[in-house]
Design an enzyme around this catalytic site. Structure first.
Site, PDB file in Angstrom:
ATOM      1  N   SER A  15       0.827  -1.217   0.000  1.00 33.88           N
ATOM      2  CA  SER A  15       0.000   0.000   0.000  1.00 33.88           C
ATOM      3  C   SER A  15       0.858   1.262   0.000  1.00 33.88           C
ATOM      4  CB  SER A  15      -0.905   0.017   1.225  1.00 33.88           C
ATOM      5  OG  SER A  15      -1.689  -1.143   1.253  1.00 33.88           O
ATOM      6  N   CYS A  43      -1.384  -5.759   3.109  1.00 34.91           N
ATOM      7  CA  CYS A  43      -2.787  -5.386   3.345  1.00 34.91           C
ATOM      8  C   CYS A  43      -3.726  -6.055   2.344  1.00 34.91           C
ATOM      9  CB  CYS A  43      -2.942  -3.870   3.286  1.00 34.91           C
ATOM     10  SG  CYS A  43      -4.644  -3.365   3.564  1.00 34.91           S
ATOM     11  N   CYS A  48      -5.134  -7.006   5.885  1.00 34.34           N
ATOM     12  CA  CYS A  48      -6.426  -6.337   6.148  1.00 34.34           C
ATOM     13  C   CYS A  48      -7.587  -6.834   5.287  1.00 34.34           C
ATOM     14  CB  CYS A  48      -6.315  -4.835   5.899  1.00 34.34           C
ATOM     15  SG  CYS A  48      -4.712  -4.114   6.154  1.00 34.34           S
ATOM     16  N   LYS A  51      -8.477 -10.635   5.549  1.00 38.22           N
ATOM     17  CA  LYS A  51      -8.922 -10.797   6.949  1.00 38.22           C
ATOM     18  C   LYS A  51     -10.346 -10.296   7.126  1.00 38.22           C
ATOM     19  CE  LYS A  51      -8.799  -7.628   9.472  1.00 38.22           C
ATOM     20  NZ  LYS A  51      -7.700  -7.002  10.139  1.00 38.22           N
ATOM     21  N   TYR A 178      -3.756  -7.285  17.915  1.00 40.57           N
ATOM     22  CA  TYR A 178      -4.789  -7.184  16.879  1.00 40.57           C
ATOM     23  C   TYR A 178      -5.061  -8.544  16.225  1.00 40.57           C
ATOM     24  CZ  TYR A 178      -4.160  -2.025  16.193  1.00 40.57           C
ATOM     25  OH  TYR A 178      -4.106  -0.680  16.315  1.00 40.57           O
ATOM     26  N   ILE A 179      -3.983  -9.167  15.730  1.00 37.19           N
ATOM     27  CA  ILE A 179      -4.177 -10.352  14.888  1.00 37.19           C
ATOM     28  C   ILE A 179      -4.723 -11.519  15.709  1.00 37.19           C
ATOM     29  CG2 ILE A 179      -2.975 -12.039  13.427  1.00 37.19           C
ATOM     30  CD1 ILE A 179      -1.202  -9.774  12.411  1.00 37.19           C
ATOM     31  N   GLU A 182      -8.455 -10.920  16.355  1.00 36.99           N
ATOM     32  CA  GLU A 182      -9.233 -10.962  15.109  1.00 36.99           C
ATOM     33  C   GLU A 182      -9.374 -12.397  14.609  1.00 36.99           C
ATOM     34  OE1 GLU A 182      -8.306  -6.486  13.385  1.00 36.99           O
ATOM     35  OE2 GLU A 182      -7.197  -8.146  12.545  1.00 36.99           O
ATOM     36  N   ARG A 199       0.423 -13.936  27.123  1.00 40.80           N
ATOM     37  CA  ARG A 199       1.413 -13.979  28.208  1.00 40.80           C
ATOM     38  C   ARG A 199       1.187 -12.916  29.286  1.00 40.80           C
ATOM     39  NH1 ARG A 199       6.825 -11.711  25.045  1.00 40.80           N
ATOM     40  NH2 ARG A 199       5.995  -9.684  24.482  1.00 40.80           N
ATOM     41  N   ARG A 205      -2.649  -4.847  24.969  1.00 44.13           N
ATOM     42  CA  ARG A 205      -1.819  -3.891  25.719  1.00 44.13           C
ATOM     43  C   ARG A 205      -1.735  -2.580  24.938  1.00 44.13           C
ATOM     44  NH1 ARG A 205       3.683  -3.059  25.825  1.00 44.13           N
ATOM     45  NH2 ARG A 205       4.109  -4.836  24.480  1.00 44.13           N
ATOM     46  N   GLY A 262       3.268 -10.741  16.820  1.00 47.05           N
ATOM     47  CA  GLY A 262       3.881  -9.506  16.340  1.00 47.05           C
ATOM     48  C   GLY A 262       4.577  -9.692  15.004  1.00 47.05           C
ATOM     49  N   THR A 311      -1.986   0.423   7.534  1.00 46.62           N
ATOM     50  CA  THR A 311      -1.989   0.713   6.102  1.00 46.62           C
ATOM     51  C   THR A 311      -2.190   2.201   5.778  1.00 46.62           C
ATOM     52  OG1 THR A 311      -2.750  -1.496   5.602  1.00 46.62           O
ATOM     53  CG2 THR A 311      -3.199   0.177   3.932  1.00 46.62           C
ATOM     54  N   ALA A 341      -8.897   0.418  14.256  1.00 43.85           N
ATOM     55  CA  ALA A 341      -9.962  -0.525  14.589  1.00 43.85           C
ATOM     56  C   ALA A 341      -9.364  -1.888  14.814  1.00 43.85           C
ATOM     57  CB  ALA A 341     -10.960  -0.601  13.439  1.00 43.85           C
ATOM     58  N   HIS A 436     -31.346   9.159  16.097  1.00 42.72           N
ATOM     59  CA  HIS A 436     -32.057   8.240  16.977  1.00 42.72           C
ATOM     60  C   HIS A 436     -32.986   7.326  16.187  1.00 42.72           C
ATOM     61  CE1 HIS A 436     -33.705   6.908  20.779  1.00 42.72           C
ATOM     62  NE2 HIS A 436     -34.915   7.006  20.242  1.00 42.72           N
ATOM     63  N   GLU A 441     -25.368   7.547  18.738  1.00 43.56           N
ATOM     64  CA  GLU A 441     -25.856   8.763  19.410  1.00 43.56           C
ATOM     65  C   GLU A 441     -25.316   8.877  20.831  1.00 43.56           C
ATOM     66  OE1 GLU A 441     -30.125   8.951  20.421  1.00 43.56           O
ATOM     67  OE2 GLU A 441     -30.240   6.826  19.940  1.00 43.56           O
TER      68      GLU A 441
HETATM   69  P1  NDP Z   1       0.840  -6.856  18.103  1.00 42.50           P
HETATM   70  O1  NDP Z   1       2.128  -6.190  18.331  1.00 42.50           O
HETATM   71  O2  NDP Z   1      -0.407  -6.070  18.081  1.00 42.50           O
HETATM   72  O3  NDP Z   1       0.642  -7.990  19.186  1.00 42.50           O
HETATM   73  C1  NDP Z   1       1.618  -8.983  19.396  1.00 42.50           C
HETATM   74  C2  NDP Z   1       1.161  -9.818  20.569  1.00 42.50           C
HETATM   75  O4  NDP Z   1       2.046 -10.927  20.724  1.00 42.50           O
HETATM   76  C3  NDP Z   1       1.204  -9.036  21.875  1.00 42.50           C
HETATM   77  O5  NDP Z   1       0.094  -9.452  22.632  1.00 42.50           O
HETATM   78  C4  NDP Z   1       2.522  -9.485  22.492  1.00 42.50           C
HETATM   79  O6  NDP Z   1       2.505  -9.464  23.889  1.00 42.50           O
HETATM   80  C5  NDP Z   1       2.600 -10.926  22.032  1.00 42.50           C
HETATM   81  N1  NDP Z   1       3.971 -11.411  21.924  1.00 42.50           N
HETATM   82  C6  NDP Z   1       5.034 -10.786  21.380  1.00 42.50           C
HETATM   83  N2  NDP Z   1       6.130 -11.556  21.442  1.00 42.50           N
HETATM   84  C7  NDP Z   1       5.765 -12.700  22.064  1.00 42.50           C
HETATM   85  C8  NDP Z   1       6.466 -13.870  22.438  1.00 42.50           C
HETATM   86  N3  NDP Z   1       7.752 -14.027  22.192  1.00 42.50           N
HETATM   87  N4  NDP Z   1       5.775 -14.837  23.063  1.00 42.50           N
HETATM   88  C9  NDP Z   1       4.455 -14.691  23.341  1.00 42.50           C
HETATM   89  N5  NDP Z   1       3.738 -13.601  23.005  1.00 42.50           N
HETATM   90  C10 NDP Z   1       4.384 -12.609  22.375  1.00 42.50           C
HETATM   91  O7  NDP Z   1       1.054  -7.681  16.774  1.00 42.50           O
HETATM   92  P2  NDP Z   1       0.071  -8.411  15.762  1.00 42.50           P
HETATM   93  O8  NDP Z   1       0.862  -9.533  15.226  1.00 42.50           O
HETATM   94  O9  NDP Z   1      -1.252  -8.689  16.367  1.00 42.50           O
HETATM   95  O10 NDP Z   1      -0.123  -7.293  14.648  1.00 42.50           O
HETATM   96  C11 NDP Z   1       0.999  -6.621  14.102  1.00 42.50           C
HETATM   97  C12 NDP Z   1       0.666  -5.209  13.762  1.00 42.50           C
HETATM   98  O11 NDP Z   1      -0.104  -5.191  12.582  1.00 42.50           O
HETATM   99  C13 NDP Z   1      -0.197  -4.502  14.789  1.00 42.50           C
HETATM  100  O12 NDP Z   1       0.548  -3.901  15.811  1.00 42.50           O
HETATM  101  C14 NDP Z   1      -0.915  -3.492  13.960  1.00 42.50           C
HETATM  102  O13 NDP Z   1      -0.127  -2.338  13.887  1.00 42.50           O
HETATM  103  C15 NDP Z   1      -1.043  -4.151  12.630  1.00 42.50           C
HETATM  104  N6  NDP Z   1      -2.391  -4.695  12.461  1.00 42.50           N
HETATM  105  C16 NDP Z   1      -3.439  -3.852  12.420  1.00 42.50           C
HETATM  106  C17 NDP Z   1      -4.718  -4.324  12.273  1.00 42.50           C
HETATM  107  C18 NDP Z   1      -5.870  -3.392  12.254  1.00 42.50           C
HETATM  108  O14 NDP Z   1      -5.655  -2.195  12.058  1.00 42.50           O
HETATM  109  N7  NDP Z   1      -7.088  -3.874  12.458  1.00 42.50           N
HETATM  110  C19 NDP Z   1      -4.987  -5.764  12.135  1.00 42.50           C
HETATM  111  C20 NDP Z   1      -3.810  -6.568  12.225  1.00 42.50           C
HETATM  112  C21 NDP Z   1      -2.574  -6.035  12.380  1.00 42.50           C
HETATM  113  P3  NDP Z   1       2.834  -8.145  24.755  1.00 42.50           P
HETATM  114  O15 NDP Z   1       1.605  -7.313  24.738  1.00 42.50           O
HETATM  115  O16 NDP Z   1       3.143  -8.708  26.100  1.00 42.50           O
HETATM  116  O17 NDP Z   1       4.013  -7.511  24.110  1.00 42.50           O
END
Ligand code: NDP
Length: 459
Positions: A15, A43, A48, A51, A178-179, A182, A199, A205, A262, A311, A341, A436, A441
């Site tokens: 993108s 994306c 996106c 998904k 997020y992922i 979702e 964890r 978070r 992540g 994106t 979102a 309404h 609202e």
């Molecule tokens: P995120 O960074 O959102 O979440 C990663 C999760 O994995 C966190 O809960 C993290 O825990 C956990 N984690 C990280 N490392 C480990 C590990 N070694 N062992 C166990 N758990 C672990 O990443 P996502 O993969 O969900 O998404 C990536 C990015 O893509 C997002 O940050 C977002 O920016 C984008 N995205 C956006 C969407 C949307 O707009 N709807 C949809 C999907 C993705 P902790 O919190 O403890 O660090």
């Protein structure tokens, strides 16, 4: 004769890269772009868009269940996973074609191969020699990462989830971002038994605490087994299933483990450091506010810079770069009040500061909250709550954050985000006439400041 083959060479046709290359070409630049996978990037091809199509597919289950409350009798329903995947693939192929046509119509030269930076002005194209460019833009995105535990290869990542041949009967999701939420909703909605292991002490978070707690409640009510403070230590085969060993010493058997732990920037093997580009934490390309790297002729945008991995952010960064460099209109992206979102079930829409961040930055904060059963579920009988919340600077009355968990939250919060970008006050929200009956609202009818519950009086 021109000094370089191109004014701009973009690496990565996702993108951000496509938006930047088209905008630069529109400003009159001679532009080329390289893509080693499919044009459209994360994306469109494996993020996106597919998904969201699967989210729509999963939501149908709830509509079928709720139909009875409205007088419908619907016979037993069955879901055909391969049919959904085939329909999704057809739509992604169509969008891939749209992207290819957009590039061609913009006069951007596409190289369908892997690119590597040789020096500040030279790019090597696998099997196609070298080209030179006055500037290079790195837009290579990021890829899912698996934790380094024994047997991690037995688990999949989101890229793989889109091509599964069959819906697994049992799914174990790892992560709380997020992922993870979702895909937990997608697999659960389509009929799998899902457990989600995170964890930490609460999912999502960084989001507002009420959204985090509210979504955790809703996931549990829907039947997803949410296991907090839980993580995997190793995976092993158990016949046709997978055995996942957990930090508490127990083990669970499942048919699919998905790591949603992540994403890491795609910088390996690109020749960045040799070309004078500095990398930051997680290997992300370090850039200034103009997306320029430590090497003056090389820029980077989107997930590869790990600023805000969304994106629309990558697209805006790409266009800001092209307008600044080729359009003679200097502009940078304002990262405040970027809405986002989570397409969980129910979804989240959020913009601005969470209550926790606002309290850390401002001396006095007012909170307004509404939690209610959506009208649709008065007849369906579904036990689900919608949550809406405004975070207000008590001194200026300015709305600092707007958060929603519930049906249509992403659609509703997009509009509210405009108000926050304009610096709207709570009084202006209140002065806005409601639509309404709607859930939206509530954002303009919340009058009572939320008071924390008083601690119970001691006897
Ligand atoms: P995120 O960074 O959102 O979440 C990663 C999760 O994995 C966190 O809960 C993290 O825990 C956990 N984690 C990280 N490392 C480990 C590990 N070694 N062992 C166990 N758990 C672990 O990443 P996502 O993969 O969900 O998404 C990536 C990015 O893509 C997002 O940050 C977002 O920016 C984008 N995205 C956006 C969407 C949307 O707009 N709807 C949809 C999907 C993705 P902790 O919190 O403890 O660090």
């Amino acid at each position: 004769m021109a000094k370089y083959d191109f004014d701009l060479f973009v690496i990565g046709a996702g993108s951000g890269g496509v938006a930047a290359s088209r905008r630069a070409a529109a400003h009159g630049a001679k532009v080329a772009i390289a893509e080693s996978s499919r044009v459209g990037g994360t994306c469109v091809i494996r993020g996106c868009v597919p998904k969201k199509l699967l989210v729509y597919g999963a939501e149908v289950r709830e509509m079928l269940e709720d139909a009875k409350g409205y007088g419908w009798s619907i016979g037993p329903a069955a879901h055909d996973w391969p049919a959904l995947i085939a329909a999704k693939d057809k739509e992604i192929a169509r969008l891939n074609g749209v992207y290819l046509r957009m590039l061609a119509n913009s006069g951007v030269r596409l190289y369908e191969t892997r690119a590597r930076i040789v020096d500040a002005h030279t790019v090597a194209l696998e099997g196609q020699g070298q080209v030179s460019a006055e500037r290079i833009l790195v837009a290579t995105g990021a890829r899912p990462f698996r934790p380094a535990i024994p047997g991690a290869d037995l688990g999949i990542v989101s890229d793989d989830a889109f091509d599964l041949e069959a819906l697994p009967r049992r799914v174990l999701m790892v992560g709380g971002g997020y992922i993870a939420v979702e895909f937990a909703g997608i697999f659960h909605g389509l009929g799998a038994a899902v457990q989600l292991h995170y964890r930490g002490e609460q999912i999502l978070r960084g989001f507002d605490r009420d959204l985090r707690d509210g979504l955790a409640d809703e996931l549990r009510k829907s039947g997803i087994a949410l296991r907090l403070n839980s993580d995997l230590t190793r995976l092993e085969r158990a016949g046709s299933a997978i055995r996942a060993h957990l930090v508490d010493g127990s083990a669970v058997e499942t048919d699919l483990v998905m790591f949603a732990t992540g994403r890491k920037p795609n910088t390996a093997g690109l020749g960045l450091e040799a070309a004078g580009v500095a990398l930051g934490p997680e290997g992300a390309v370090a850039v200034d506010a103009d997306s320029r790297t430590a090497q003056a002729s090389i820029y980077a945008i989107g997930d590869v810079t790990n600023r805000l991995a969304l994106t629309p952010v990558a697209i805006n960064e790409g266009r800001a770069f092209a307008d600044t460099v080729y359009g003679k209109t200097k502009r940078t992206l304002d990262y405040a009040n970027i809405p986002s979102a989570v397409f969980s079930h129910p979804p989240i829409g959020t913009v601005g500061l969470s209550e926790e961040r606002a309290r850390a930055r401002f001396p006095a904060i007012d909170i307004y909250k509404a939690r209610f059963t959506p009208m649709k579920h008065t007849l369906s009988g579904r036990d689900t709550k919608t949550l809406m919340k405004l975070v207000v600077d008590a001194r200026t009355d300015r709305v600092l954050g707007a958060h929603m968990l519930g049906a249509d939250a992403p659609e509703i919060v997009q509009g509210v985000a405009i108000a926050l970008v304009c610096g709207a006050t709570k009084a202006q929200f209140d002065a806005t006439v409601a639509i309404h009956p709607s859930a939206a609202e509530e954002f303009v009818t919340m009058r009572e400041k939320w008071q924390p519950p008083k601690p119970a009086a001691a006897d």
